[in-house]
Design an enzyme around this catalytic site. Structure first.
Site, PDB file in Angstrom:
ATOM      1  CD  GLU A 112      -8.705   0.839   0.463  1.00  0.00           C
ATOM      2  OE1 GLU A 112      -9.153   1.963   0.234  1.00  0.00           O
ATOM      3  OE2 GLU A 112      -7.483   0.561   0.418  1.00  0.00           O
ATOM      4  N   PRO A 113      -9.420  -5.009   2.134  1.00  0.00           N
ATOM      5  CG  PRO A 113     -10.813  -6.710   2.909  1.00  0.00           C
ATOM      6  CD  PRO A 113     -10.772  -5.233   2.683  1.00  0.00           C
ATOM      7  N   GLY A 114      -7.235  -7.291   0.500  1.00  0.00           N
ATOM      8  CA  GLY A 114      -7.003  -8.075  -0.715  1.00  0.00           C
ATOM      9  C   GLY A 114      -6.572  -9.463  -0.282  1.00  0.00           C
ATOM     10  CB  CYS A 158      16.294 -18.738 -19.031  1.00  0.00           C
ATOM     11  SG  CYS A 158      16.140 -20.317 -19.865  1.00  0.00           S
ATOM     12  CD  GLU A 159      15.714 -13.824 -15.406  1.00  0.00           C
ATOM     13  OE1 GLU A 159      16.467 -13.523 -14.458  1.00  0.00           O
ATOM     14  OE2 GLU A 159      15.713 -13.232 -16.495  1.00  0.00           O
ATOM     15  CE1 TYR A 203       6.277  -7.382  -3.420  1.00  0.00           C
ATOM     16  CE2 TYR A 203       5.012  -9.326  -4.026  1.00  0.00           C
ATOM     17  CZ  TYR A 203       5.233  -7.969  -4.106  1.00  0.00           C
ATOM     18  OH  TYR A 203       4.393  -7.197  -4.868  1.00  0.00           O
TER      19      TYR A 203
HETATM   20  C1  PLP Z   1      -3.064  -3.295  -2.556  1.00  0.00           C
HETATM   21  C2  PLP Z   1      -3.990  -2.430  -1.850  1.00  0.00           C
HETATM   22  C3  PLP Z   1      -4.839  -2.982  -0.879  1.00  0.00           C
HETATM   23  C4  PLP Z   1      -4.841  -4.440  -0.484  1.00  0.00           C
HETATM   24  O1  PLP Z   1      -3.700  -4.831   0.217  1.00  0.00           O
HETATM   25  P1  PLP Z   1      -3.595  -6.322   0.805  1.00  0.00           P
HETATM   26  O2  PLP Z   1      -2.289  -6.358   1.485  1.00  0.00           O
HETATM   27  O3  PLP Z   1      -3.677  -7.278  -0.334  1.00  0.00           O
HETATM   28  O4  PLP Z   1      -4.739  -6.534   1.719  1.00  0.00           O
HETATM   29  C5  PLP Z   1      -5.726  -2.113  -0.283  1.00  0.00           C
HETATM   30  N1  PLP Z   1      -5.791  -0.795  -0.610  1.00  0.00           N
HETATM   31  C6  PLP Z   1      -4.985  -0.257  -1.540  1.00  0.00           C
HETATM   32  C7  PLP Z   1      -5.103   1.180  -1.855  1.00  0.00           C
HETATM   33  C8  PLP Z   1      -4.053  -1.047  -2.190  1.00  0.00           C
HETATM   34  O5  PLP Z   1      -3.244  -0.495  -3.095  1.00  0.00           O
END
Ligand code: PLP
Length: 406
Positions: free
Chosen positions: A259-261, A328-329, A302
């Site tokens: 599940e890459p984001g 304003c932070e 982060y």
């Molecule tokens: C956020 C998330 C991801 C993606 O993470 P990345 O670090 O962006 O690749 C994959 N699986 C789940 C369940 C998440 O909550």
């Protein structure tokens, strides 16, 4: 995307604006897809990183599925043209009603809590296949800095509660078709990752109906030169081989999911901002830009490093600056950055802003969210309009005084 092209984009669409390079998203998708040697993988894009419908369609055309963490994200996915069965729903801490809504839509549900699993069993029994999210509690020492599913994490069902899971499975006749782990940590070392995977392989012995294993994400991307990144091809081959060995032992082929984001969209994105003020103080030269933590919160939230370039003066003399927002932070994009001489009115590019940029933006200080632009085949297209003031008060309701009758 080079700086002169970005200047043109800034001129055409105004700033602040998020610009995404579609080719880079496709390249990273293909790279990951083919990194696991002979082992085929299914990639479910974690749309919380960047959920613009046009980007979702790009990834769908590549063959991606989706990983959604809320019912709203499920709806965004369906709206973008994904079929329900291409969507995995991995919520944490949501109501059982929301989970039932996802089941009704036909998406695969990933459960990360025993109480929900019990309710799920009571409601659906064997009728609805389901996945469980396991926290393997792997802690890597040394320099790896990986804390896979640590003990204090709110995510997943502890691997030590396996017996309780199997009790529920037996009693309610649950049909567990997938095991999942997502640690949220960076995968740098294949061996550490495989240690986590092996715990899932062992757990698999208790679930004879498995169809897939989902190893979540954690593919690290470089934010600055010299950053350690996930050596995808090297790690991929090792994981692929370990998974094939597992399938042999398990007795039949399972699908391998990720599940890459960030990995897919981070590098593709740049946030373009304009310089409002150059402010010399006693301690530094601040560059004040027309954006802030409201548009890109990663540096403040982060402590993330995002490279900053001056698109309007690429050949200027390098000088030391602190780049800050207009909120304003104390919203600092970067301290002590060497940037070619910055003048008021210049356009700066904040790099690697594709993931968790726009999707984490907000309207603090009553500022409008930026526009989004996608570059396809060298041409820039608007894919989300800049907000207007009306977007800020749209849902407000005035109290109407009813006249008192005497
Ligand atoms: C956020 C998330 C991801 C993606 O993470 P990345 O670090 O962006 O690749 C994959 N699986 C789940 C369940 C998440 O909550």
């Amino acid at each position: 995307m080079n700086t002169s092209f970005l200047c043109e984009v800034a001129q055409t669409f105004g700033t602040p604006v998020y610009v995404y390079d579609e080719a880079k998203i496709v390249e990273n998708y293909q790279r990951l897809k083919h990194a696991f040697g002979k082992q085929d993988v299914k990639l479910h894009y974690a749309l919380k990183a960047l959920n613009n419908t046009t980007v979702l369609k790009t990834l769908r055309n590549q063959g991606a599925g989706l990983d959604a963490v809320s019912i709203e994200e499920v709806f965004l996915g369906l709206r973008a043209g994904f079929e329900a069965h291409e969507i995995m729903y991995t919520p944490n801490g949501v109501s059982f009603e929301e989970i039932c809504e996802a089941v009704d839509l036909g998406v695969m549900v990933n459960i990360d809590n025993l109480s929900i699993l019990e309710k799920f069993g009571a409601r659906y029994g064997a009728n609805v296949p389901v996945c469980v999210r396991i926290n393997p509690h792997i802690m890597a020492g040394g320099h790896a800095h990986i804390s896979v599913g640590h003990i204090d994490s709110k995510f997943g069902i502890s691997i030590h509660q396996l017996r309780h899971i199997t009790r529920l499975v037996t009693h309610y006749n649950l049909n567990i078709v997938g095991l999942h782990m997502h640690t949220g940590s960076d995968i740098i070392d294949a061996d550490v990752f495989i240690q986590g995977a092996e715990l899932l392989y062992q757990a698999a012995a208790s679930f004879p109906n498995l169809e897939f294993m989902d190893f979540g994400s954690g593919f690290k991307v470089a934010y600055k030169e010299g950053d350690i990144v996930t050596p995808i091809e090297q790690i991929g081959k090792k994981i692929g081989a370990s998974f094939q060995a597992f399938c042999k032992e398990y007795g039949h082929e399972l699908e391998l999911w990720f599940e890459p984001g960030k990995f897919l969209v981070s590098e593709s994105g740049t946030l373009l901002v304009s310089v409002n003020v150059v402010k010399q103080t006693t301690s530094t030269v601040f560059i004040g830009v027309n954006s802030g933590q409201n548009h890109l919160i990663r540096p403040m939230f982060y402590n993330a490093y995002h490279h900053i370039e001056n698109c309007s003066n690429t050949d200027g003399e390098q000088k030391l600056y602190s780049v800050v927002g207009y909120i304003c932070e104390t919203d600092t994009f970067g301290y002590d950055r060497l940037i070619s001489e910055v003048r008021e009115g210049d356009v700066l590019a904040i790099r690697n802003a594709g993931a968790y940029g726009f999707s984490m933006s907000n309207q603090y200080n009553a500022r409008l969210r930026p526009a989004e632009v996608l570059v396809r085949d060298g041409k820039a297209h608007l894919i989300r309009r800049r907000e207007t003031l009306e977007d800020i008060y749209r849902n407000e309701v005035e109290i109407v005084e009813v006249e008192q009758l005497v």
